[in-house]
Design a protein around this motif. Structure first.
Motif, PDB file in Angstrom:
ATOM      1  N   ARG A 144      10.143  -0.230   6.350  1.00  0.00           N
ATOM      2  CA  ARG A 144       9.855   0.004   7.770  1.00  0.00           C
ATOM      3  C   ARG A 144       9.768   1.496   8.082  1.00  0.00           C
ATOM      4  O   ARG A 144       8.831   1.952   8.746  1.00  0.00           O
ATOM      5  CB  ARG A 144      10.929  -0.647   8.636  1.00  0.00           C
ATOM      6  CG  ARG A 144      10.672  -0.575  10.137  1.00  0.00           C
ATOM      7  CD  ARG A 144      11.842  -1.152  10.913  1.00  0.00           C
ATOM      8  NE  ARG A 144      12.987  -0.260  10.883  1.00  0.00           N
ATOM      9  CZ  ARG A 144      13.200   0.722  11.762  1.00  0.00           C
ATOM     10  NH1 ARG A 144      12.319   0.945  12.739  1.00  0.00           N
ATOM     11  NH2 ARG A 144      14.272   1.474  11.678  1.00  0.00           N
ATOM     12  N   LEU A 145      10.739   2.265   7.600  1.00  0.00           N
ATOM     13  CA  LEU A 145      10.747   3.704   7.877  1.00  0.00           C
ATOM     14  C   LEU A 145       9.599   4.410   7.162  1.00  0.00           C
ATOM     15  O   LEU A 145       8.975   5.320   7.709  1.00  0.00           O
ATOM     16  CB  LEU A 145      12.089   4.301   7.452  1.00  0.00           C
ATOM     17  CG  LEU A 145      13.291   3.852   8.293  1.00  0.00           C
ATOM     18  CD1 LEU A 145      14.589   4.378   7.690  1.00  0.00           C
ATOM     19  CD2 LEU A 145      13.140   4.310   9.735  1.00  0.00           C
ATOM     20  N   SER A 146       9.325   3.988   5.930  1.00  0.00           N
ATOM     21  CA  SER A 146       8.214   4.585   5.200  1.00  0.00           C
ATOM     22  C   SER A 146       6.887   4.279   5.890  1.00  0.00           C
ATOM     23  O   SER A 146       6.002   5.142   5.989  1.00  0.00           O
ATOM     24  CB  SER A 146       8.181   4.060   3.757  1.00  0.00           C
ATOM     25  OG  SER A 146       7.097   4.602   3.036  1.00  0.00           O
ATOM     26  N   TRP A 147       6.745   3.058   6.389  1.00  0.00           N
ATOM     27  CA  TRP A 147       5.520   2.677   7.107  1.00  0.00           C
ATOM     28  C   TRP A 147       5.367   3.480   8.397  1.00  0.00           C
ATOM     29  O   TRP A 147       4.266   3.891   8.757  1.00  0.00           O
ATOM     30  CB  TRP A 147       5.548   1.183   7.404  1.00  0.00           C
ATOM     31  CG  TRP A 147       4.361   0.718   8.180  1.00  0.00           C
ATOM     32  CD1 TRP A 147       4.286   0.500   9.529  1.00  0.00           C
ATOM     33  CD2 TRP A 147       3.064   0.424   7.661  1.00  0.00           C
ATOM     34  NE1 TRP A 147       3.026   0.076   9.877  1.00  0.00           N
ATOM     35  CE2 TRP A 147       2.258   0.016   8.751  1.00  0.00           C
ATOM     36  CE3 TRP A 147       2.507   0.444   6.385  1.00  0.00           C
ATOM     37  CZ2 TRP A 147       0.929  -0.347   8.597  1.00  0.00           C
ATOM     38  CZ3 TRP A 147       1.185   0.078   6.225  1.00  0.00           C
ATOM     39  CH2 TRP A 147       0.408  -0.307   7.323  1.00  0.00           C
ATOM     40  N   LYS A 148       6.479   3.747   9.081  1.00  0.00           N
ATOM     41  CA  LYS A 148       6.418   4.542  10.303  1.00  0.00           C
ATOM     42  C   LYS A 148       5.947   5.968  10.004  1.00  0.00           C
ATOM     43  O   LYS A 148       5.149   6.535  10.763  1.00  0.00           O
ATOM     44  CB  LYS A 148       7.794   4.578  10.973  1.00  0.00           C
ATOM     45  CG  LYS A 148       8.174   3.311  11.719  1.00  0.00           C
ATOM     46  CD  LYS A 148       9.530   3.447  12.386  1.00  0.00           C
ATOM     47  CE  LYS A 148       9.508   4.494  13.482  1.00  0.00           C
ATOM     48  NZ  LYS A 148      10.824   4.591  14.173  1.00  0.00           N
ATOM     49  N   ARG A 161      -6.467   9.035   6.002  1.00  0.00           N
ATOM     50  CA  ARG A 161      -5.907   8.406   4.813  1.00  0.00           C
ATOM     51  C   ARG A 161      -6.339   6.964   4.655  1.00  0.00           C
ATOM     52  O   ARG A 161      -6.119   6.350   3.636  1.00  0.00           O
ATOM     53  CB  ARG A 161      -4.370   8.496   4.855  1.00  0.00           C
ATOM     54  CG  ARG A 161      -3.867   9.900   4.581  1.00  0.00           C
ATOM     55  CD  ARG A 161      -2.389  10.024   4.889  1.00  0.00           C
ATOM     56  NE  ARG A 161      -1.854  11.312   4.458  1.00  0.00           N
ATOM     57  CZ  ARG A 161      -2.031  12.458   5.086  1.00  0.00           C
ATOM     58  NH1 ARG A 161      -2.777  12.482   6.181  1.00  0.00           N
ATOM     59  NH2 ARG A 161      -1.517  13.583   4.632  1.00  0.00           N
ATOM     60  N   THR A 162      -6.902   6.376   5.674  1.00  0.00           N
ATOM     61  CA  THR A 162      -7.323   4.987   5.573  1.00  0.00           C
ATOM     62  C   THR A 162      -8.814   4.799   5.730  1.00  0.00           C
ATOM     63  O   THR A 162      -9.342   3.733   5.455  1.00  0.00           O
ATOM     64  CB  THR A 162      -6.626   4.144   6.668  1.00  0.00           C
ATOM     65  OG1 THR A 162      -7.008   4.659   7.946  1.00  0.00           O
ATOM     66  CG2 THR A 162      -5.119   4.195   6.541  1.00  0.00           C
ATOM     67  N   THR A 169      -3.751   1.048  12.235  1.00  0.00           N
ATOM     68  CA  THR A 169      -2.771   1.148  11.157  1.00  0.00           C
ATOM     69  C   THR A 169      -1.975  -0.141  11.048  1.00  0.00           C
ATOM     70  O   THR A 169      -0.783  -0.133  10.813  1.00  0.00           O
ATOM     71  CB  THR A 169      -1.821   2.332  11.399  1.00  0.00           C
ATOM     72  OG1 THR A 169      -1.269   2.226  12.719  1.00  0.00           O
ATOM     73  CG2 THR A 169      -2.541   3.658  11.237  1.00  0.00           C
ATOM     74  N   GLY A 170      -2.631  -1.273  11.271  1.00  0.00           N
ATOM     75  CA  GLY A 170      -1.968  -2.560  11.127  1.00  0.00           C
ATOM     76  C   GLY A 170      -1.798  -2.917   9.651  1.00  0.00           C
ATOM     77  O   GLY A 170      -2.198  -2.190   8.754  1.00  0.00           O
ATOM     78  N   TRP A 171      -1.222  -4.096   9.434  1.00  0.00           N
ATOM     79  CA  TRP A 171      -0.926  -4.516   8.057  1.00  0.00           C
ATOM     80  C   TRP A 171      -2.163  -5.106   7.390  1.00  0.00           C
ATOM     81  O   TRP A 171      -2.160  -6.249   6.937  1.00  0.00           O
ATOM     82  CB  TRP A 171       0.220  -5.526   8.071  1.00  0.00           C
ATOM     83  CG  TRP A 171       1.529  -4.908   8.393  1.00  0.00           C
ATOM     84  CD1 TRP A 171       2.138  -4.841   9.611  1.00  0.00           C
ATOM     85  CD2 TRP A 171       2.413  -4.251   7.486  1.00  0.00           C
ATOM     86  NE1 TRP A 171       3.319  -4.176   9.528  1.00  0.00           N
ATOM     87  CE2 TRP A 171       3.524  -3.799   8.239  1.00  0.00           C
ATOM     88  CE3 TRP A 171       2.361  -3.966   6.114  1.00  0.00           C
ATOM     89  CZ2 TRP A 171       4.581  -3.102   7.655  1.00  0.00           C
ATOM     90  CZ3 TRP A 171       3.420  -3.278   5.542  1.00  0.00           C
ATOM     91  CH2 TRP A 171       4.509  -2.852   6.309  1.00  0.00           C
ATOM     92  N   VAL A 176      -2.165  -1.130   3.571  1.00  0.00           N
ATOM     93  CA  VAL A 176      -0.979  -1.329   2.732  1.00  0.00           C
ATOM     94  C   VAL A 176      -1.125  -0.552   1.432  1.00  0.00           C
ATOM     95  O   VAL A 176      -0.170   0.079   0.954  1.00  0.00           O
ATOM     96  CB  VAL A 176      -0.758  -2.827   2.460  1.00  0.00           C
ATOM     97  CG1 VAL A 176       0.333  -3.028   1.413  1.00  0.00           C
ATOM     98  CG2 VAL A 176      -0.381  -3.553   3.748  1.00  0.00           C
ATOM     99  N   VAL A 177      -2.326  -0.575   0.845  1.00  0.00           N
ATOM    100  CA  VAL A 177      -2.551   0.174  -0.384  1.00  0.00           C
ATOM    101  C   VAL A 177      -2.396   1.668  -0.139  1.00  0.00           C
ATOM    102  O   VAL A 177      -1.741   2.382  -0.917  1.00  0.00           O
ATOM    103  CB  VAL A 177      -3.954  -0.146  -0.964  1.00  0.00           C
ATOM    104  CG1 VAL A 177      -4.279   0.788  -2.135  1.00  0.00           C
ATOM    105  CG2 VAL A 177      -4.023  -1.598  -1.419  1.00  0.00           C
ATOM    106  N   CYS A 178      -2.986   2.155   0.948  1.00  0.00           N
ATOM    107  CA  CYS A 178      -2.864   3.580   1.277  1.00  0.00           C
ATOM    108  C   CYS A 178      -1.415   3.961   1.562  1.00  0.00           C
ATOM    109  O   CYS A 178      -0.959   5.047   1.184  1.00  0.00           O
ATOM    110  CB  CYS A 178      -3.743   3.909   2.487  1.00  0.00           C
ATOM    111  SG  CYS A 178      -5.515   3.838   2.155  1.00  0.00           S
ATOM    112  N   TRP A 179      -0.686   3.059   2.200  1.00  0.00           N
ATOM    113  CA  TRP A 179       0.734   3.335   2.458  1.00  0.00           C
ATOM    114  C   TRP A 179       1.518   3.431   1.154  1.00  0.00           C
ATOM    115  O   TRP A 179       2.364   4.322   0.995  1.00  0.00           O
ATOM    116  CB  TRP A 179       1.325   2.245   3.340  1.00  0.00           C
ATOM    117  CG  TRP A 179       2.823   2.171   3.223  1.00  0.00           C
ATOM    118  CD1 TRP A 179       3.730   3.054   3.729  1.00  0.00           C
ATOM    119  CD2 TRP A 179       3.571   1.184   2.517  1.00  0.00           C
ATOM    120  NE1 TRP A 179       5.004   2.677   3.386  1.00  0.00           N
ATOM    121  CE2 TRP A 179       4.936   1.537   2.644  1.00  0.00           C
ATOM    122  CE3 TRP A 179       3.223   0.027   1.796  1.00  0.00           C
ATOM    123  CZ2 TRP A 179       5.946   0.757   2.070  1.00  0.00           C
ATOM    124  CZ3 TRP A 179       4.227  -0.733   1.234  1.00  0.00           C
ATOM    125  CH2 TRP A 179       5.562  -0.363   1.369  1.00  0.00           C
TER     126      TRP A 179
END
Length: 310
Positions: A144-148, A161-162, A169-171, A176-179
């Motif tokens: 969660r924190l990394s996604w934020k 980045r996407t 920036t939804g799921w 998800v791959v870029c995250w």
């Protein structure tokens, strides 16, 4: 060398391979970022690929003891011709299984994916549930924190980045791959003592150090061990497997206790993994303390008297 020795004593030690593989992949991700920032492409990639292969070799080294035990078992029971009885007492699995260790666990201990999901095992699931819930909450909180942080960077950079606008920036799979790549890059920068953001940029997402980017491999291992404990292994060993091999488990709990001890409040529109389970900070703090006190007291009494406890 220490991880290899750990794998020689217990097969669980091979989980350390995940740390080394993640480290190798993070070097490749960092190489791609540095090339985009003006680094010399060919030399940079050769160095990072060499680094990736180096960590792969280290991972194979850690896994050597596991394979050695398998080969020693085959040599002893299947290929040793010194015994005159070898022909008629050779085990049925000789030449028919890829792993002696997995075969023994599957046949004699009933270890396998969802094999333990039986009504008779409900008490063991109840015993392991608190640790599995806490471990899963810890891994989810890191995600969660990394996604934020990733979402904040996408908003600041206009979606560079996407490949989409910053608001998207939804799921989605591409996000998800870029995250995941961003999380590896963050860890690589932190590992080398560099800032993950550009100079003058501030990370606007408040992240406790014990759940920060540098802890990526530890929470990844915790998530893996929770998954194996809940779906493959005898579920009751999850307690000792998590509590003895996953420091991230304790890092997360200490963060929860300190945070809820102060305020227990979340940002508007956000909910931590712990908040999804308990809404009362004081109540959750008492719950976790009483659980560990009770577990240790009952464990000392029951385990030494050969009662069902692990």
């Amino acid at each position: 060398a220490l991880w290899m020795k750990a794998g020689y004593v217990r097969s669980n030690g091979t989980v350390s391979v995940l740390y080394l593989l993640l480290r190798g992949v993070s070097r490749l991700v960092a190489a791609n970022d540095e090339r985009g920032e003006g680094g010399s492409g060919g030399a940079l990639w050769r160095g990072r690929i060499g680094s990736f292969l180096y960590y792969c070799v280290l991972g194979c080294t850690v896994a050597v003891p596991f394979r050695y035990h398998d080969m020693a078992g085959y040599a002893r029971h299947c290929h040793d011709g010194s015994s005159s009885r070898r022909g008629w007492c050779q085990p049925e699995w000789c030449g028919s299984v890829s792993s002696l260790y997995s075969y023994v666990q599957r046949k004699h201990w009933n270890v396998g994916f969802l094999r333990y999901y039986r009504p008779a095992q409900i008490p063991n699931f109840v015993l392991a549930a608190p640790v599995l819930i806490l471990g899963t909450a810890a891994a989810w909180e890191w995600i969660r924190l990394s996604w934020k942080r990733f979402r904040k960077l996408c908003d600041d950079d206009g979606g560079d980045r996407t490949g989409n606008d910053g608001a998207d920036t939804g799921w989605r799979v591409v996000n998800v791959v870029c995250w995941a790549l961003h999380a590896l890059r963050e860890w690589d920068c932190d590992f080398r003592g560099e800032a993950a953001t550009e100079e003058g940029e501030e990370d606007m997402v408040r992240t406790p150090s014990l759940i920060g980017p540098c802890t990526l491999p530890y929470y990844a291992i915790l998530m893996f061990v929770c998954f194996v404990g809940a779906t493959v292994a005898h579920v009751q060993i999850s307690t000792r497997m998590i509590c003895s091999t996953c420091p991230a488990f304790y890092w997360y709990l200490s963060t929860v206790l300190c945070r809820h001890g102060d305020s227990g409040k979340e940002e508007e529109g956000e909910k931590s993994a712990w908040g999804l389970i308990f809404s009362n900070g004081v109540g959750s703090r008492k719950w976790i303390k009483w659980y560990f006190v009770g577990y240790n007291v009952l464990g000392v009494v029951m385990h030494v008297n050969w009662l069902p406890w692990t």
